[in-house]
Design a protein around this motif. Structure first.
Motif, PDB file in Angstrom:
ATOM      1  N   TRP A 234       1.144  -1.651   0.259  1.00 16.78           N
ATOM      2  CA  TRP A 234      -0.133   0.278   0.053  1.00 16.78           C
ATOM      3  C   TRP A 234       1.270   0.848   0.183  1.00 16.78           C
ATOM      4  N   THR A 235       1.939   1.293   0.521  1.00 19.99           N
ATOM      5  CA  THR A 235       2.520   2.272   0.616  1.00 19.99           C
ATOM      6  C   THR A 235       3.609   2.423  -0.102  1.00 19.99           C
ATOM      7  N   SER A 236       4.464   1.521  -0.662  1.00 26.09           N
ATOM      8  CA  SER A 236       5.660   1.644  -1.709  1.00 26.09           C
ATOM      9  C   SER A 236       5.426   0.535  -3.042  1.00 26.09           C
ATOM     10  N   ASN A 237       5.188  -0.072  -2.824  1.00 26.30           N
ATOM     11  CA  ASN A 237       5.465  -1.621  -4.252  1.00 26.30           C
ATOM     12  C   ASN A 237       4.007  -1.625  -3.695  1.00 26.30           C
ATOM     13  N   ARG A 238       3.435  -1.801  -5.160  1.00 22.85           N
ATOM     14  CA  ARG A 238       1.789  -3.096  -5.194  1.00 22.85           C
ATOM     15  C   ARG A 238       2.522  -4.662  -5.016  1.00 22.85           C
ATOM     16  N   LEU A 239       3.115  -4.809  -6.035  1.00 18.75           N
ATOM     17  CA  LEU A 239       3.319  -6.152  -6.134  1.00 18.75           C
ATOM     18  C   LEU A 239       4.405  -7.015  -5.545  1.00 18.75           C
ATOM     19  N   TRP A 240       4.266  -5.635  -4.557  1.00 16.87           N
ATOM     20  CA  TRP A 240       5.653  -7.085  -3.349  1.00 16.87           C
ATOM     21  C   TRP A 240       5.220  -7.920  -2.905  1.00 16.87           C
ATOM     22  N   ARG A 241       6.494  -9.785  -2.826  1.00 18.28           N
ATOM     23  CA  ARG A 241       5.531 -10.493  -2.513  1.00 18.28           C
ATOM     24  C   ARG A 241       6.013 -10.497  -0.621  1.00 18.28           C
ATOM     25  N   LYS A 242       7.151 -10.274  -0.878  1.00 16.33           N
ATOM     26  CA  LYS A 242       8.262 -11.639   0.169  1.00 16.33           C
ATOM     27  C   LYS A 242       7.428 -10.431   1.596  1.00 16.33           C
ATOM     28  N   SER A 243       8.632 -10.933   2.301  1.00 18.70           N
ATOM     29  CA  SER A 243       8.189 -10.604   3.899  1.00 18.70           C
ATOM     30  C   SER A 243       9.099  -8.921   3.315  1.00 18.70           C
ATOM     31  N   ILE A 244       9.425  -8.015   4.769  1.00 11.85           N
ATOM     32  CA  ILE A 244       9.940  -7.373   5.489  1.00 11.85           C
ATOM     33  C   ILE A 244      11.194  -7.509   6.052  1.00 11.85           C
ATOM     34  N   GLY A 245      12.394  -7.643   5.499  1.00 10.82           N
ATOM     35  CA  GLY A 245      13.623  -8.430   6.770  1.00 10.82           C
ATOM     36  C   GLY A 245      14.705  -7.495   6.499  1.00 10.82           C
ATOM     37  N   PRO A 246      15.877  -7.499   7.664  1.00  5.32           N
ATOM     38  CA  PRO A 246      17.435  -7.061   6.988  1.00  5.32           C
ATOM     39  C   PRO A 246      18.197  -7.108   5.427  1.00  5.32           C
ATOM     40  N   LYS A 247      18.379  -5.937   5.075  1.00  2.00           N
ATOM     41  CA  LYS A 247      18.665  -5.979   4.396  1.00  2.00           C
ATOM     42  C   LYS A 247      20.519  -6.628   3.917  1.00  2.00           C
ATOM     43  N   GLY A 248      20.088  -7.692   2.824  1.00  2.00           N
ATOM     44  CA  GLY A 248      21.569  -8.611   2.445  1.00  2.00           C
ATOM     45  C   GLY A 248      22.028  -8.501   1.427  1.00  2.00           C
ATOM     46  N   SER A 249      21.931  -8.560   0.766  1.00  2.00           N
ATOM     47  CA  SER A 249      23.578  -9.045  -0.880  1.00  2.00           C
ATOM     48  C   SER A 249      22.594  -7.413  -1.681  1.00  2.00           C
ATOM     49  N   TYR A 250      23.824  -6.863  -2.145  1.00  2.00           N
ATOM     50  CA  TYR A 250      22.646  -5.747  -2.992  1.00  2.00           C
ATOM     51  C   TYR A 250      21.761  -4.775  -2.011  1.00  2.00           C
ATOM     52  N   GLY A 251      21.827  -5.182  -1.072  1.00  2.00           N
ATOM     53  CA  GLY A 251      20.860  -4.278  -1.025  1.00  2.00           C
ATOM     54  C   GLY A 251      19.328  -4.465  -0.627  1.00  2.00           C
ATOM     55  N   CYS A 252      18.957  -5.842  -0.765  1.00  2.00           N
ATOM     56  CA  CYS A 252      17.728  -6.645  -1.248  1.00  2.00           C
ATOM     57  C   CYS A 252      17.427  -7.118   0.360  1.00  2.00           C
ATOM     58  N   PHE A 253      16.110  -7.000   0.650  1.00  2.00           N
ATOM     59  CA  PHE A 253      15.306  -7.280   1.178  1.00  2.00           C
ATOM     60  C   PHE A 253      14.340  -8.522   1.331  1.00  2.00           C
ATOM     61  N   GLY A 254      13.670  -9.112   2.608  1.00  2.00           N
ATOM     62  CA  GLY A 254      12.749 -10.188   2.320  1.00  2.00           C
ATOM     63  C   GLY A 254      13.133 -11.325   1.950  1.00  2.00           C
ATOM     64  N   VAL A 255      11.963 -12.077   2.140  1.00  2.00           N
ATOM     65  CA  VAL A 255      12.015 -13.377   2.085  1.00  2.00           C
ATOM     66  C   VAL A 255      10.712 -14.477   1.566  1.00  2.00           C
ATOM     67  N   ASP A 256      10.687 -15.365   0.717  1.00  2.00           N
ATOM     68  CA  ASP A 256       9.328 -15.742   0.125  1.00  2.00           C
ATOM     69  C   ASP A 256       9.451 -16.717   0.992  1.00  2.00           C
ATOM     70  N   LEU A 257       8.335 -16.132   2.378  1.00  2.00           N
ATOM     71  CA  LEU A 257       7.921 -17.319   3.250  1.00  2.00           C
ATOM     72  C   LEU A 257       7.462 -18.230   2.736  1.00  2.00           C
ATOM     73  N   ASN A 258       6.723 -18.885   2.122  1.00  2.00           N
ATOM     74  CA  ASN A 258       6.141 -19.589   1.479  1.00  2.00           C
ATOM     75  C   ASN A 258       6.942 -20.666   0.544  1.00  2.00           C
TER      76      ASN A 258
END
Length: 439
Positions: A234-258
């Motif tokens: 709702w706030t940033s990216n309508r098509l976001w799929r993953k969770s929100i989590g700490p940033k990893g490689s290349y600044g990417c974040f979140g995991v596919d919980l399923n």
């Protein structure tokens, strides 16, 4: 096919483009259906991987094609490569942002009417409004509805279930339903809120079957599992799929919980070890705070869960284990028989056609999923994953006008499951693999 060095470089550069910007727009983005002569067509897969497209749907036995979202600046180049590879393709969504804009219009009207009873459930809402509605719903139905915290998110928000049932002893069997484990699949949470209201209304109106459901079973319903991710849509990216989590490689974040459950976690299929991927499985099983915390809650219910159902979108599938292997569950016959009756009930309700089968055989290979984990680790024989509407016309951006019919047809299928499990002996609710292990 030999891939030009320029395209290899393009794919490498694309992997850096991971950090989301606030209010991401999708003007000119298209969703292309790429017909694949074989569901294992490596050449087409390589081309799609090159452009880091967002794969909305993978090929399956029922539909040997990819649905992929492509950036406007990549469209000409990618389709030229597909054409040279001999692939057939056509656009099924010509402007993704236009769909998103249309989806938001009824939502703004619905927020102004959020206290108008059932009308609230006919549009999509931000999480804060959903939370207020659920609290109000529980308060005015306090005799049979109680809110239970079943987990917590990375950002510290509570994951809430509505427990619906006639209070009795602690021996009642449980029906578990969850939605929103993938943040962008809004229809899953909206459908479960509709189910919550339908169960309570049926009880108030003394519908015999629903009265019995609530007397004999406790219904735990989690409309939004991935709360942080849903808020992000709702706030940033309508098509976001993953969770929100700490940033990893290349600044990417979140995991596919399923993909984060402890079932063949590193297996083959639609999963990835790359943090920038939409199907990133995480560093280890239950590395996601959300999957870990809810799994611990469910472990405490082990032995009492009569059915576990997780809602997703899209494809119109009623699925059962397994997703991590092509081998059948030892409960295949019972699962197939019940699923057949479920989809017939759905069709009788709305003339909407759902297909049924195991995740791997009907859809595609999915390691680390909650449906397999419930079947194997929680010993839930009747564990299902449901892909709700539609089949690609709108994909993940299903207009609000479809909430009511989608929820209604799902509920008719749910009735079939409830009728089946409500009277079964407890031992017959346990998966065969667990019986053999003596767990």
């Amino acid at each position: 096919m030999r891939i030009p060095a320029l395209f290899v470089l393009l794919g490498f550069i694309r992997s850096w483009e991971c950090v989301e910007t606030r209010g991401k727009r999708y003007d000119g983005y298209q969703v292309i259906r790429v017909e694949s002569p074989s569901i294992n067509n490596t050449e087409i897969g390589n081309i799609l991987h090159l452009y880091e497209v967002d794969i909305w749907r993978n090929p399956s036995i029922s539909c040997a094609s990819f649905d992929v979202m492509i950036r406007p600046q990549d469209l000409s180049s990618m389709t030229s490569n597909l054409d040279r590879a001999g692939a057939k393709f056509h656009s099924i969504v010509t402007d993704v942002q236009k769909l998103i804009d249309e989806e938001r219009k009824p939502a703004s009207r619905g927020r102004r009417r959020r206290d108008s009873g059932s009308k609230f459930l006919h549009v999509y809402h931000p999480y804060e409004e959903i939370r207020r509605w659920i609290r109000h719903f529980a308060r005015i139905n306090a005799d049979i509805v109680r809110l239970v915290q079943v987990g917590i998110t990375y950002q510290g928000r509570k994951i809430i279930a509505a427990k619906i049932g006639v209070p009795r002893g602690a021996d009642k069997r449980v029906v578990w339903q969850d939605g929103g484990i993938h943040a962008r699949e809004w229809i899953s949470g909206a459908s479960l809120m509709w189910v919550m209201k339908r169960l309570v209304r049926g009880y108030r109106q003394a519908e015999p079957d629903i009265v019995r459901y609530l007397q004999e079973m406790d219904w735990y319903i989690v409309p939004i599992w991935n709360v942080d991710g849903y808020r992000y849509t709702w706030t940033s990216n309508r098509l976001w799929r993953k969770s929100i989590g700490p940033k990893g490689s290349y600044g990417c974040f979140g995991v596919d919980l399923n993909r984060n459950f402890d079932t063949k976690f590193t297996g083959e299929g639609s999963t990835s070890s790359r943090a920038c991927s939409d199907v990133y499985r995480g560093t280890h099983p239950f590395s996601g705070v959300e999957s870990l915390s809810v799994s611990r809650f469910l472990q405490r219910k082990k032995g009492k869960i009569a059915a576990a159902i997780t809602l997703h979108s899209y494809s119109q599938f009623w699925l059962y284990p397994y997703g991590y292997t092509h081998l059948q569950s030892e409960d295949e016959n019972d699962l197939r028989s019940l699923s057949s009756r479920v989809v017939r009930a759905i069709f009788a309700s709305n003339q909407t056609f759902y297909m049924y089968g195991s995740v791997e055989n009907l859809a595609y290979q999915v390691p680390g999923s909650s449906v397999d984990w419930a079947h194997d680790a929680l010993c839930v024989k009747y564990s299902f994953a449901v892909e709700l509407r539609d089949t690609g016309t709108h994909g993940f951006i299903l207009p609000a006008r479809y909430i009511n019919p989608t929820a209604k047809e799902y509920f008719e299928g749910l009735r079939v499951v409830a009728d089946h499990v409500v009277d079964l002996p407890v031992e017959e609710l346990k998966s065969s693999s667990c019986k053999q292990r003596g767990t």
